[in-house]
Design an enzyme around this catalytic site. Sequence first.
Site, PDB file in Angstrom:
ATOM      1  N   TYR A  97       5.030  -8.621  15.587  1.00 49.49           N
ATOM      2  CA  TYR A  97       5.088  -7.356  14.851  1.00 49.49           C
ATOM      3  C   TYR A  97       5.757  -6.268  15.700  1.00 49.49           C
ATOM      4  O   TYR A  97       6.734  -5.648  15.283  1.00 49.49           O
ATOM      5  CB  TYR A  97       3.673  -6.940  14.460  1.00 49.49           C
ATOM      6  CG  TYR A  97       3.612  -5.746  13.536  1.00 49.49           C
ATOM      7  CD1 TYR A  97       4.143  -5.803  12.249  1.00 49.49           C
ATOM      8  CD2 TYR A  97       3.018  -4.553  13.945  1.00 49.49           C
ATOM      9  CE1 TYR A  97       4.077  -4.700  11.402  1.00 49.49           C
ATOM     10  CE2 TYR A  97       2.950  -3.454  13.100  1.00 49.49           C
ATOM     11  CZ  TYR A  97       3.485  -3.538  11.830  1.00 49.49           C
ATOM     12  OH  TYR A  97       3.425  -2.444  10.988  1.00 49.49           O
ATOM     13  N   ASP A 142      12.504 -12.134  -1.292  1.00 50.74           N
ATOM     14  CA  ASP A 142      12.313 -11.898   0.128  1.00 50.74           C
ATOM     15  C   ASP A 142      13.406 -10.902   0.556  1.00 50.74           C
ATOM     16  O   ASP A 142      14.581 -11.082   0.215  1.00 50.74           O
ATOM     17  CB  ASP A 142      12.484 -13.266   0.809  1.00 50.74           C
ATOM     18  CG  ASP A 142      12.426 -13.189   2.318  1.00 50.74           C
ATOM     19  OD1 ASP A 142      12.525 -12.093   2.871  1.00 50.74           O
ATOM     20  OD2 ASP A 142      12.288 -14.266   2.921  1.00 50.74           O
ATOM     21  N   PHE A 197       0.826  -1.215   0.000  1.00 52.02           N
ATOM     22  CA  PHE A 197       0.000   0.000   0.000  1.00 52.02           C
ATOM     23  C   PHE A 197       0.867   1.275   0.000  1.00 52.02           C
ATOM     24  O   PHE A 197       0.898   2.024  -0.993  1.00 52.02           O
ATOM     25  CB  PHE A 197      -0.928  -0.076   1.222  1.00 52.02           C
ATOM     26  CG  PHE A 197      -1.648   1.195   1.567  1.00 52.02           C
ATOM     27  CD1 PHE A 197      -2.329   1.923   0.598  1.00 52.02           C
ATOM     28  CD2 PHE A 197      -1.681   1.653   2.888  1.00 52.02           C
ATOM     29  CE1 PHE A 197      -3.012   3.084   0.925  1.00 52.02           C
ATOM     30  CE2 PHE A 197      -2.361   2.803   3.231  1.00 52.02           C
ATOM     31  CZ  PHE A 197      -3.021   3.524   2.250  1.00 52.02           C
ATOM     32  N   LYS A 233       9.600  -4.785  15.140  1.00 50.21           N
ATOM     33  CA  LYS A 233       9.840  -3.386  14.778  1.00 50.21           C
ATOM     34  C   LYS A 233      10.702  -2.699  15.843  1.00 50.21           C
ATOM     35  O   LYS A 233      11.542  -1.854  15.525  1.00 50.21           O
ATOM     36  CB  LYS A 233       8.509  -2.642  14.610  1.00 50.21           C
ATOM     37  CG  LYS A 233       7.673  -3.121  13.419  1.00 50.21           C
ATOM     38  CD  LYS A 233       8.177  -2.580  12.089  1.00 50.21           C
ATOM     39  CE  LYS A 233       7.224  -2.883  10.946  1.00 50.21           C
ATOM     40  NZ  LYS A 233       7.690  -2.401   9.641  1.00 50.21           N
ATOM     41  N   THR A 292      11.185 -10.573   8.812  1.00 48.84           N
ATOM     42  CA  THR A 292      11.214  -9.409   7.909  1.00 48.84           C
ATOM     43  C   THR A 292      11.746  -8.183   8.655  1.00 48.84           C
ATOM     44  O   THR A 292      12.586  -7.444   8.137  1.00 48.84           O
ATOM     45  CB  THR A 292       9.804  -9.114   7.354  1.00 48.84           C
ATOM     46  OG1 THR A 292       9.317 -10.302   6.757  1.00 48.84           O
ATOM     47  CG2 THR A 292       9.816  -8.005   6.334  1.00 48.84           C
ATOM     48  N   THR A 331       2.499 -10.081   0.811  1.00 52.24           N
ATOM     49  CA  THR A 331       1.349  -9.255   1.225  1.00 52.24           C
ATOM     50  C   THR A 331       1.076  -8.120   0.224  1.00 52.24           C
ATOM     51  O   THR A 331      -0.027  -7.615   0.164  1.00 52.24           O
ATOM     52  CB  THR A 331       1.546  -8.634   2.636  1.00 52.24           C
ATOM     53  OG1 THR A 331       2.648  -7.736   2.592  1.00 52.24           O
ATOM     54  CG2 THR A 331       1.809  -9.684   3.692  1.00 52.24           C
TER      55      THR A 331
END
Length: 342
Positions: free
Chosen positions: A168, A80, A35, A172, A115, A59
């Site tokens: 998540y 990736d 997005f 982060k 990630t 995603t």
Amino acid sequence: MMDNIISQDFDKIKSTVKPEAFAGKKVLVTGGAGFIGSWLCDVLLGFGSEVTVVDDLSTGRMKNIDHLMGTSKFKLIKSDVCRFKTEDKFEVILHMAGHASPDEYQQHPIETLQTSALGTENMAELARKNDALLLFASTSEVYGDAEIVPTPESYWGKVNPIGPRSCYDEGKRFAEALLMAYGKQYGLNVRVPRIFNSYGPRLREDGLYGRAMSRFILQAQTNQPITIYGDGKQTRSFCYITDTVTGLMLLVQSREAKGEVVNVGNSQEKTILELATKIKELTKFKSSVTFHPLPKDDPKRRCPDTNKLEKLVGWKPNVSFEWGLNRTVEWFSQKKPSTVTA
Ligand code: UDP
């Protein structure tokens, strides 16, 4: 071709960000099919940058960047971000790759952590080798279930380190700590925006990937019940995509932003029930509202203190909640609705 709504909105960004800061620059965008990443690609190409996207499409979606394929100065590498290796040189790296939807990342907790942790380390090393500027998409989730709202950057957060959202949040937080260490030890030129809920055209709406706003729009447009988790009194502050992208680009172009961690978001706080009601009004459908259990550790309130961003780069939000939501509903109504699989 970029669709009409997006190309009109592009002007909002152009009026604030200096194209000269990006013209001719070689930019790597991880998660460029997502997005926010795909919006960045559109804007960068419009400003004359040379853009390479790294995305494994786990995603992100090809339909966000289909219109860019075959364009000179645009390249997609399907990989990736943890394993991506290159000999190409980049001046700017926008590291946007990640799993952002709570329902989806909780199904892929290990990939979500990797990630953020391994992907960010890989990008930090690439930036170091290239002497590049690295902007990392951090998140309001580093604050967890914040006790200070509006939340300033100086707040350390209230995060459950072993809860369902920790893959998540802690991923982060690790990435932020890692980049601070790269800044300190190697003098790496990093900028860390903590991005709050952003919305607009291309916000993913389908299945586990759907965020509250886009999912509600799709549910309303397909005459299905709007699924509210909990009593709907929890809040989020929604920032229209052009304001988010403007904030990110201003952080890239500002010298003063080097090494800084900065909230990027809108401080108009709304309850989830208000959001659902507004969407029902705007779509004019008669969907019912159904209530479901609140997921564990779902933050009760989320709203940024944006003083730092305003002072540092002169950012101000341009788009009101009403205007942005209207625009988003309009964009979704022009698309063929996909099926809801919540
Ligand atoms: N939410 C909801 N119904 C849904 C999806 C989400 O009520 O079908 C709630 C969710 O529990 C959260 C808020 O809406 O309180 C925002 O959810 P979103 O998916 O945007 O992610 P978050 O802001 O929690 O990261």
